[in-house]
Every structure is written in C-alpha cells, then in structure tokens.
Design a protein around this motif. Structure first.
Motif, short mmCIF file in Angstrom:
data_model
loop_
_atom_site.label_atom_id
_atom_site.label_comp_id
_atom_site.label_asym_id
_atom_site.label_seq_id
_atom_site.Cartn_x
_atom_site.Cartn_y
_atom_site.Cartn_z
N ALA A 53 34.30 35.34 33.47
CA ALA A 53 35.47 34.91 34.24
C ALA A 53 36.70 34.75 33.36
N VAL A 54 36.52 34.33 32.12
CA VAL A 54 37.68 34.17 31.24
C VAL A 54 38.01 35.45 30.47
N GLY A 55 37.31 36.54 30.77
CA GLY A 55 37.66 37.83 30.19
C GLY A 55 36.67 38.40 29.21
N SER A 58 48.34 36.77 38.85
CA SER A 58 46.98 37.27 38.90
C SER A 58 46.81 38.25 40.07
N LEU A 59 47.37 37.90 41.22
CA LEU A 59 47.29 38.80 42.38
C LEU A 59 48.21 40.01 42.21
N ALA A 60 49.32 39.84 41.52
CA ALA A 60 50.23 40.97 41.32
C ALA A 60 49.58 42.06 40.46
N PHE A 61 48.73 41.66 39.54
CA PHE A 61 48.10 42.62 38.63
C PHE A 61 46.59 42.72 38.86
N ILE A 62 46.16 42.53 40.09
CA ILE A 62 44.73 42.52 40.41
C ILE A 62 44.07 43.86 40.12
N GLU A 63 44.72 44.96 40.44
CA GLU A 63 44.14 46.29 40.18
C GLU A 63 43.99 46.54 38.68
N ASP A 64 45.02 46.20 37.91
CA ASP A 64 44.96 46.41 36.46
C ASP A 64 43.88 45.55 35.81
N ALA A 65 43.75 44.31 36.27
CA ALA A 65 42.74 43.42 35.71
C ALA A 65 41.33 43.95 36.00
N CYS A 75 38.34 33.75 42.50
CA CYS A 75 37.45 32.75 41.89
C CYS A 75 37.56 32.79 40.37
N ARG A 76 37.57 34.00 39.81
CA ARG A 76 37.72 34.13 38.36
C ARG A 76 39.08 33.61 37.91
N ALA A 77 40.12 33.89 38.70
CA ALA A 77 41.47 33.43 38.35
C ALA A 77 41.55 31.91 38.40
#
Length: 131
Positions: A15-17, A80-87, A43-45
C-alpha cells in the motif's frame, strides 16, 4: 484461479509503494484490474495519507489540528485520484508486467471475463523466455 493474497504486513508494504515477492504477481494484476480497482486504490491512498493524523499531536488548538488533517487528506486524495492511472501503471511495471497491460485488460474485458484474462496474462508473463 490460484492467486494468493498477501498478509496484512505485506499488504501495508504494498500500500505504501513496496514491491511484493513474485508469488503475489497474479494477485497484484487482479488488484489493479478488478472491477473495484478504484476503491482498492482509494484504500491504499488512505493508508498513505494516514500520516496526516500525526498533526493531531501538535500542541495547537484542536480545531486547527482537525482542519490541517482534513486539508492534508483531501489534497492528497485529490492528487491520488488525478494520477490513478499512472500509479496503477507504475505498480504493475514494478511487478514486472509490460507497460499498458492494466488499461488493456480493463478496456478489453467485461466484468465476468476480467479475472480469466488477468490469469491468462499472469501465466504468460511469469514464464521465463528461452535463451
């Protein structure tokens, strides 16, 4: 499908990467392509942004501490939602999957086919190439 789910400590690391061991590759692929992938990302965010709760320990008025936490979490969730695809893409690449796989799986399949397609891709990409 025989995907094994990580335990709580490994899930927190994920979750933290952090990168999970190869035995969880199929689960990571499912996690990032399941119909609930956006909720899973949230949830991870929330785990990542829980660090803002440390602001509650500051010796300042309670209302200011609460507003600082609310502001920090809301700005963090917005980005986090703005970059959801990239993450999601970075998580899959970190596990060794090819670029663009998560989007391809989500676009190609319906909800019923999603887990079968994820298993197919995981099986294909876990085999070592003949050298």
């Amino acid at each position: 499908m025989g995907r094994s789910r990580p335990g709580p400590i490994r899930w927190l690391w994920y979750a933290v990467g952090g990168r999970l061991p190869d035995e969880y590759r199929e689960w990571v692929l499912y996690d990032l392509t399941a119909p609930t992938w956006v909720l899973r990302h949230l949830c991870r965010a929330m785990v990542q942004h829980s660090v803002w709760l440390l602001l509650l320990l500051l010796p300042i008025p309670l209302t200011l501490r609460i507003w600082m936490v609310v502001t920090g979490v809301s700005v963090g969730l917005f980005f986090s939602l703005a970059f959801i695809e990239d993450a999601s893409e970075r998580r899959l690449i970190r596990q060794g999957f090819p670029v663009g796989l998560n989007r391809k799986i989500r676009e190609e399949s319906s909800g019923a086919q999603r887990s079968e397609l994820a298993a197919m891709y995981a099986a294909y990409y876990t085999t070592e190439p003949d050298v």
